[in-house]
Motif scaffolding. Structure first.
Motif, mmCIF file in Angstrom:
data_model
loop_
_atom_site.group_PDB
_atom_site.id
_atom_site.type_symbol
_atom_site.label_atom_id
_atom_site.label_comp_id
_atom_site.label_asym_id
_atom_site.label_seq_id
_atom_site.Cartn_x
_atom_site.Cartn_y
_atom_site.Cartn_z
ATOM 1 N N GLN A 1 -13.850 -5.205 -2.998
ATOM 2 C CA GLN A 1 -12.603 -4.628 -2.269
ATOM 3 C C GLN A 1 -11.453 -4.617 -2.780
ATOM 4 O O GLN A 1 -10.632 -3.547 -2.879
ATOM 5 C CB GLN A 1 -12.728 -4.710 -0.839
ATOM 6 C CG GLN A 1 -14.143 -4.363 -0.053
ATOM 7 C CD GLN A 1 -14.187 -4.867 1.325
ATOM 8 O OE1 GLN A 1 -14.092 -6.033 1.486
ATOM 9 N NE2 GLN A 1 -14.638 -4.070 2.273
ATOM 10 N N CYS A 2 -10.758 -5.911 -3.014
ATOM 11 C CA CYS A 2 -9.707 -6.177 -3.527
ATOM 12 C C CYS A 2 -9.559 -5.602 -5.100
ATOM 13 O O CYS A 2 -8.474 -5.122 -5.330
ATOM 14 C CB CYS A 2 -9.425 -7.565 -3.422
ATOM 15 S SG CYS A 2 -8.895 -7.903 -1.692
ATOM 16 N N CYS A 3 -10.649 -5.821 -5.978
ATOM 17 C CA CYS A 3 -10.401 -5.432 -6.984
ATOM 18 C C CYS A 3 -10.268 -3.862 -7.304
ATOM 19 O O CYS A 3 -9.569 -3.348 -7.957
ATOM 20 C CB CYS A 3 -11.667 -5.816 -7.875
ATOM 21 S SG CYS A 3 -11.948 -7.672 -8.406
ATOM 22 N N ARG A 4 -10.768 -3.083 -6.326
ATOM 23 C CA ARG A 4 -10.845 -1.669 -6.281
ATOM 24 C C ARG A 4 -9.647 -1.241 -5.648
ATOM 25 O O ARG A 4 -9.212 -0.065 -5.420
ATOM 26 C CB ARG A 4 -12.194 -1.123 -5.718
ATOM 27 C CG ARG A 4 -13.148 -1.034 -6.704
ATOM 28 C CD ARG A 4 -14.544 -1.110 -6.236
ATOM 29 N NE ARG A 4 -15.462 -0.883 -7.388
ATOM 30 C CZ ARG A 4 -15.707 -1.774 -8.074
ATOM 31 N NH1 ARG A 4 -15.225 -3.080 -7.844
ATOM 32 N NH2 ARG A 4 -16.312 -1.814 -9.081
ATOM 33 N N ALA A 5 -8.796 -2.266 -5.044
ATOM 34 C CA ALA A 5 -7.369 -1.954 -4.491
ATOM 35 C C ALA A 5 -6.229 -1.913 -5.409
ATOM 36 O O ALA A 5 -5.249 -1.565 -5.048
ATOM 37 C CB ALA A 5 -7.004 -3.040 -3.487
ATOM 38 N N PHE A 6 -6.625 -2.135 -6.696
ATOM 39 C CA PHE A 6 -5.553 -1.872 -7.730
ATOM 40 C C PHE A 6 -5.219 -0.435 -8.017
ATOM 41 O O PHE A 6 -6.059 0.295 -8.029
ATOM 42 C CB PHE A 6 -6.342 -2.438 -9.069
ATOM 43 C CG PHE A 6 -5.983 -3.943 -9.305
ATOM 44 C CD1 PHE A 6 -4.719 -4.301 -10.040
ATOM 45 C CD2 PHE A 6 -6.759 -4.806 -9.235
ATOM 46 C CE1 PHE A 6 -4.218 -5.684 -10.055
ATOM 47 C CE2 PHE A 6 -6.446 -6.099 -9.529
ATOM 48 C CZ PHE A 6 -5.330 -6.741 -10.049
ATOM 49 N N LEU A 7 -4.044 -0.267 -8.198
ATOM 50 C CA LEU A 7 -3.470 1.016 -8.837
ATOM 51 C C LEU A 7 -3.811 0.937 -10.336
ATOM 52 O O LEU A 7 -2.799 0.722 -11.118
ATOM 53 C CB LEU A 7 -2.113 1.261 -8.265
ATOM 54 C CG LEU A 7 -1.591 2.702 -8.886
ATOM 55 C CD1 LEU A 7 -2.207 3.818 -8.234
ATOM 56 C CD2 LEU A 7 0.039 2.819 -8.291
ATOM 57 N N ALA A 8 -5.164 0.798 -10.973
ATOM 58 C CA ALA A 8 -5.194 0.770 -12.248
ATOM 59 C C ALA A 8 -6.442 1.324 -12.776
ATOM 60 O O ALA A 8 -7.387 1.330 -11.969
ATOM 61 C CB ALA A 8 -5.188 -0.828 -12.733
#
Length: 275
Positions: free
Chosen positions: A91-98
């Motif tokens: 979930q946190c990895c996919r919270a990147f604006l990247a």
């Protein structure tokens, strides 16, 4: 982007080979921010890649994450079945604006050291009660909670020449139940508020507030609070001047979203019945 002021690149292979820090130096890990804009103040890069730190180490004590571990490597980690907090990593990895291309280069430590309110690795490691190991420029070491590492927008506890070595996540934190909430002004925009709740077997709650505030803030409850108690605690413990203000969200909106997301987390976790 080319950094045309750089006159030297140093590639140490051990801590003993790290050069004495001087004005104009910068650590180079992933470099996704470093090479994204002019860095006219820099003249030397200290490339950390040849230190060859193992990116991820799973042990009986938990998980050790090298500062040079890429986001893609962390996301791909096959976690033990009893790490019920493992979905939080994804979930946190996919919270990147990247994009996924940035994932392959950007590092976990780099996200911490940039110390932006919306840094999702900050959110993850604070919520999982990670502990940072810092190599001090004088040869000593310092250990500090990941939740305390960032002290303001784009500011942290590193002194010039200090190097973030790793972040250790304790096994107990990886066995806690989790709930995750994130919101942004646009569907793929930078996080305006990112709130994580973790709950232990005894029913205690650790609420970690990030993105909406200038630094990570944590609220601990020995038992699951009711809605009124949770709201009152957030209002009393998070001062209005701690809410971040930029084009990705005004403080009043971030505060309202923090309250809303925190209540959703409370209601989702066992024992947090809706009022």
């Amino acid at each position: 982007m080319d950094l045309n002021t750089i006159t030297e690149v140093v590639r140490p292979k051990t801590r003993a080979e790290l050069p004495a820090w001087k004005a104009g130096d910068a650590w180079l890990a992933g470099g996704t921010w470093l090479f994204s804009e002019p860095q006219a103040q820099l003249s030397r890069l200290v490339d950390l890649s040849d230190l060859a730190w193992p990116p991820l180490t799973v042990s009986d004590q938990g998980l050790s994450i090298a500062a040079t571990c890429s986001v893609a490597e962390l996301d791909a980690l096959p976690c033990p079945a009893d790490w019920i907090a493992a979905p939080l990593i994804d979930q946190c990895c996919r919270a990147f604006l990247a994009s996924f291309k940035i994932w392959k280069t950007a590092t976990v430590g780099g996200n911490l050291c940039m110390s932006l309110p919306a840094g999702p690795m900050i959110s993850l490691l604070a919520a999982l009660e990670g502990v940072c190991t810092i190599w001090k420029s004088d040869g000593s070491e310092r250990r500090i909670a990941a939740a305390d590492f960032v002290i303001d927008n784009n500011r942290n506890l590193l002194a010039p020449g200090d190097l973030l070595r790793q972040i250790d996540v304790p096994l107990a934190a990886l066995k806690r139940r989790t709930a995750f909430r994130q919101i942004a002004l646009t569907p793929v925009g930078r996080s305006g508020a990112l709130v994580i709740g973790t709950m232990g077997r005894d029913g205690d709650l650790l609420l970690t507030v990030t993105a909406s505030t200038i630094k990570p803030l944590q609220l601990r409850f020995t038992t699951m609070p009711d809605a009124a108690a949770l709201r009152a605690r957030i209002l009393s413990d998070i001062a209005d001047d701690l809410y971040h203000d930029d084009l990705h969200g005004k403080p009043a909106w971030r505060k309202a979203m923090t309250l809303r997301l925190a209540e959703e987390i409370r209601a989702e976790l066992p024992g947090g019945a809706r009022p």
